[in-house]
Design an enzyme around this catalytic site. Structure first.
Site, PDB file in Angstrom:
ATOM      1  N   PHE A  54      12.421   9.216  65.945  1.00 62.26           N
ATOM      2  CA  PHE A  54      11.495   8.163  65.531  1.00 62.26           C
ATOM      3  C   PHE A  54      10.501   7.926  66.654  1.00 62.26           C
ATOM      4  O   PHE A  54      10.889   7.777  67.814  1.00 62.26           O
ATOM      5  CB  PHE A  54      12.250   6.880  65.197  1.00 62.26           C
ATOM      6  CG  PHE A  54      13.142   7.048  63.996  1.00 62.26           C
ATOM      7  CD1 PHE A  54      12.605   6.980  62.715  1.00 62.26           C
ATOM      8  CD2 PHE A  54      14.486   7.324  64.141  1.00 62.26           C
ATOM      9  CE1 PHE A  54      13.406   7.172  61.597  1.00 62.26           C
ATOM     10  CE2 PHE A  54      15.296   7.506  63.031  1.00 62.26           C
ATOM     11  CZ  PHE A  54      14.757   7.437  61.752  1.00 62.26           C
ATOM     12  N   GLU A  55       9.233   7.884  66.282  1.00 58.57           N
ATOM     13  CA  GLU A  55       8.176   7.863  67.296  1.00 58.57           C
ATOM     14  C   GLU A  55       8.278   6.703  68.279  1.00 58.57           C
ATOM     15  O   GLU A  55       7.828   6.811  69.400  1.00 58.57           O
ATOM     16  CB  GLU A  55       6.808   7.848  66.632  1.00 58.57           C
ATOM     17  CG  GLU A  55       6.572   6.629  65.770  1.00 58.57           C
ATOM     18  CD  GLU A  55       5.434   6.869  64.779  1.00 58.57           C
ATOM     19  OE1 GLU A  55       4.290   6.653  65.155  1.00 58.57           O
ATOM     20  OE2 GLU A  55       5.694   7.282  63.638  1.00 58.57           O
ATOM     21  N   ALA A  56       8.875   5.586  67.855  1.00 56.73           N
ATOM     22  CA  ALA A  56       8.969   4.447  68.761  1.00 56.73           C
ATOM     23  C   ALA A  56       9.925   4.723  69.912  1.00 56.73           C
ATOM     24  O   ALA A  56       9.931   4.003  70.904  1.00 56.73           O
ATOM     25  CB  ALA A  56       9.407   3.205  68.000  1.00 56.73           C
TER      26      ALA A  56
END
Lengths: 268, 337
Positions: A54-56
């Site tokens: 997940f990019e976060a």
């Protein structure tokens, strides 16, 4: 003989198709929404070794604490194997650690370029668009640098356009030989387009979208009619296997019981 | 030469070289911090990610005090820009956004942003589109003292026509590569779970790009869900994500990211977010009354976040604590009394 479900929605069909497209033990960079549901379904069926990113920041978490409402939410971090931030997540894609990017968009063209920025004339009306969409987020970075991209879309003619309003996430660009390489991109580009009506891929030579399978209840004609450009139709188009009873049960009872993403009405 | 919208790299270097780096007690009221460090015309770096750890309490205080002509720099955000945009939509003479440099402005599962549509479709702000990685890398370039950083995405996209990135031939490989200008905001707004009185911050869950934004900005305002003893902080030095010398103000604000998610402490309040977003949508469609009512009740009608939270049903607050699935850090901290 699989035990097929006779009661499923178009959204559930998309999720099942997305899940079946994923391969075990691959690293899948996930956009928000249906991709998260499809990854969870794949983990619970044929792909327990899939590594979601997940990019976060979260890499390789277990998605067993409820469906994340955000790629930055705390449900993405449970038992993560690596957890820093956006730079470290995107650096993985750039370096070559991400096999698939899993994204959506508002509009797509025959070469798999996606728009999630604006509707209206570009560049003239960029500062005053007809409709402003949320923007790239991380989708563009996934489309540029993951090794392959899987795209999930609502299938209707205006969203499948010969020319889109704005290229947010590059596919095969103008389709010319080595267009991505010449633009400076790494990663091979779009792999599959999954919709409520069809499973599609891209022609090796022309890089234009081609039909692979029709979803249950659809025909080659009904898919072409819902597409705003001419699809390549090979001889070996087949009908996609419907969801099984177990897949539908997992989606409804285990993965998205509140119906955050799957029950959402898709405007047809 | 591009026009720097916050500090130029040379100005930032000069500013930080001259900054008072002493390890001093930086506690002050949020009112005082905003008064001191947020000016009209500033480039404001918004930390957090979409609706997680958004600096909502700081933004509410900015709205109460009123700030004009702000440039907002963020990757993906929802609540903080939405609140600022709502204040602008209600009274442009008191609060206004001039420009946004960003990748995504919406609320993921909670829906798109009504006020991004309102601002953009009425041509009320300058927009500069970047990708998430671009904005993260721009803050990173600034945080490591470089005027630019090379990046491979999104080459080939139309974003290159809307932003100030440059594409050059890589001097080593001969292939095209993007150069992104560093982003040095005048002030960073950051919410974390734990901080000490000097400004050391410990972040639970994803770091997002909070450390880079704090290090890149001239000033940093930090709100924390809880203030903890310095000795507890330094017991785990490799868990300090933001070092004290990049922070100017520390304010203990429990629920400072509400109605967003603060990993390990509270989950998204879906009900309240829908209430706020619904009022924003009504404004976009021509009826400002519900949004005015929301602001009068929850922002202008209160002094601070405690009063805001006190207006909400206790059961709603208990629920978002109960359903928060984050694993709490067992760091043996002592909450500062």
């Amino acid at each position: 003989m699989a035990n097929y479900s006779e009661d499923f929605t178009p959204q559930e069909m998309i999720v099942v198709a997305g899940s079946r497209t994923l391969i075990d033990n691959k690293v899948v960079f996930a956009g928000t929404g249906l991709p998260m549901v499809a990854i969870t379904l794949a983990q619970l069926t044929h792909g327990p070794g899939i590594v979601p990113v997940f990019e976060a920041g979260a890499v390789g978490p277990e998605l067993s604490r409820g469906l994340p409402l955000s790629v930055g939410g705390s449900r993405t971090t449970y038992k993560a194997n690596y957890l820093l931030g956006l730079n470290s997540a995107f650096e993985l894609t750039q370096r070559g650690f991400c096999d698939f990017g899993f994204i959506g968009g508002a509009e797509i063209d025959p070469y798999g370029n996606l728009n999630s920025t604006m509707m209206g004339k570009f560049p003239e009306n960029y500062q005053k668009p007809k409709t402003r969409l949320p923007g790239s987020g991380g989708a563009s970075d996934m489309a540029c640098s993951c090794e392959r991209t899987i795209i999930i879309m609502v299938h209707e003619p205006r969203r499948f356009a010969e020319k889109i309003n704005y290229i947010t996430s590059p596919g095969y660009l103008d389709g010319s030989p080595n267009a991505r390489w010449r633009a400076g991109l790494v990663g091979q580009g779009p792999y599959r387009v999954i919709t409520t009506k069809a499973l599609m891929g891209f022609d090796d030579e022309t890089k234009r979208m081609k039909l692979i399978a029709t979803m249950p209840g659809e025909t080659v004609n009904s898919v072409q009619e819902a597409t705003g450009f001419k699809l390549i139709i090979p001889d070996d188009v087949y009908e996609f296997e419907p969801p099984t009873v177990e897949e539908v049960r997992l989606i409804r009872e285990v993965i998205d019981p509140q119906g955050y993403f799957v029950r959402k009405k898709i405007k047809e | 030469m591009i026009e720097w919208t916050g500090l130029s790299p040379d100005e930032a270097r000069q500013f930080l070289a001259n900054k008072d780096k002493s390890k001093r007690d930086k506690r002050m009221s949020l009112k005082e911090a905003v008064q001191k460090f947020v000016k009209d015309g500033d480039n404001v770096g918004i930390a957090g990610f979409v609706n997680a750890r958004q600096p909502v309490a700081i933004v509410h205080e900015i709205i109460r005090q009123g700030r004009k002509d702000l440039t907002l720099s963020f990757q993906s955000a929802g609540l903080a820009p939405e609140y600022l945009a709502g204040a602008m939509a209600l009274d442009e003479s008191k609060n206004s956004i001039k420009r946004m440099e960003f990748a995504y402005f919406a609320h993921e599962a909670f829906g798109i942003s009504p006020l991004l549509r309102y601002l953009a479709e009425n041509n009320k702000v300058e927009l500069e589109d970047w990708s998430n990685y671009n904005m993260s890398a721009r803050f990173k370039a600034a945080s490591i003292g470089l005027p630019f950083i090379p990046c491979r995405s999104p080459l080939g996209s139309d974003m290159l026509q809307t932003n100030r990135a440059k594409v050059i031939e890589c001097p080593f490989t001969g292939r095209p590569i993007m150069l992104l200008p560093a982003s040095h905001p005048n002030v960073a707004l950051v919410h974390v779970q734990e901080a000490d009185i000097y400004g050391n911050c410990r972040i639970q869950g994803p770091l997002f790009t909070c450390p880079e934004i704090a290090m890149a900005s001239a000033h940093t305002i930090v709100t924390c869900d809880r203030l903890i003893e310095h000795d507890d902080m330094t017991r785990y030095p490799n868990r300090v994500s933001i070092p004290f010398f990049s922070v100017d103000a520390v304010i203990e604000v429990p629920y400072g990211a509400y109605p967003g998610n603060s990993n390990g402490l509270y989950y998204f309040d879906e009900k309240h977010t829908a209430e706020f977003r619904g009022a924003c949508e009504k404004l976009r469609k021509g009826d400002p009354a519900p949004l005015q009512d929301y602001y009068d009740t929850y922002i202008f009608g209160v002094e601070n976040t405690t009063e805001f939270i006190n207006k909400l049903p206790l059961s709603q607050i208990q629920y978002i604590q109960k359903i928060e699935p984050g694993i709490r850090l067992d760091a043996g901290y002592t909450v500062l009394g």
